[in-house]
Motif scaffolding. Structure first.
Motif: not given
Length: 261
Positions: A98-106
């Motif tokens: 709902a807050s748009g695309p959320l990118a996460i990286h290790r």
């Protein structure tokens, strides 16, 4: 229907600290009333519902009382589930939310999340706020999501004993209290959201989307090591980057199994 469920302590590198989140992997979203009932049954600050679709993932978050538009610790927990259990060896993921695309990286010792910034504006102290906190604010900022209250020092934040019922009656869903840090931290904070069914959230990623730009404007810095001083406590590394906020943290798996729905 039998679905995987994980319980993870987020924003910590040890068990029984940080913020516990449930992550449930679903083939598709169930009715909202069922999702809310599951979150109430789990009785954690947040339950994340993760739906794989065409190589991507959709993500929603529920407290025991309401759905929320953004949650940091349950997103961190969901990233760990994807990269350590569903697709081991994967180094990044983007959640559609709902807050748009959320990118996460290790990273070597955790994960970095790319979140929206939540800037705030200075405001007069709202009626009843000081009484609800049991402390006199030095200054108050507001956004549509929360009040942010600066207190005198870290000890004032750590020892605060607010009136949760009075906080729930305020005209914002949550209240962040903060002060300049002690020990090795740039700032400390706590977060109260009884109106959302969470009297005190142990460690709150979304609150740091408001805290980081506040402290950046106050200090001229762009990077911070922060501590949320709840009973469990947890560390959040924050970086202002291109109008967004990067939040870095670790997490630990506590429970893995299946739920019957």
């Amino acid at each position: 229907m039998r679905v995987p469920i994980f319980q993870i302590d987020a924003f910590t590198d040890r068990l029984f600290a940080g913020n516990p989140a449930a992550v449930m992997v679903l083939p598709s979203y169930l009715d909202d009333a069922v999702l809310q009932a599951i979150a109430a049954e789990n009785n954690l600050a947040e339950t994340a519902f993760l739906v794989p679709q065409s190589g991507q993932y959709h993500l929603r978050w529920f407290t025991p009382a309401v759905e929320v538009p953004l949650c940091g610790h349950a997103t961190l927990a969901s990233a760990a589930v994807v990269m350590e259990r569903l697709e081991p060896g994967r180094n990044s993921v983007v959640f559609n939310t709902a807050s748009g695309p959320l990118a996460i990286h290790r990273k070597q010792n955790g994960y970095v999340m790319d979140f929206p910034s939540r800037p705030s504006e200075k405001t007069s102290t709202p009626s009843g706020l000081a009484e609800a906190l049991g402390a006199v604010p030095i200054e108050v900022f507001s956004s549509p999501f929360n009040y942010l209250v600066l207190l005198e020092d870290a000890r004032s934040v750590r020892t605060l004993a607010p009136d949760f019922r009075a906080i729930a009656d305020l005209d914002r869903p949550g209240v962040i209290v903060t002060a300049a840090g002690d020990e090795r931290y740039d700032f400390v904070s706590r977060y109260f959201a009884p109106a959302k069914g969470v009297p005190e959230d142990p460690v709150t990623g979304a609150a740091h989307c408001m805290l980081a730009p506040y402290w950046a404007a106050k200090t001229g810095k762009s990077a911070f090591r922060a501590y949320q001083a709840s009973r469990r406590g947890g560390e959040v590394v924050c970086l202002i980057s291109g109008g967004r906020v990067e939040l870095e943290g670790s997490c630990v798996f506590y429970l893995e199994g299946h739920a019957e729905i």
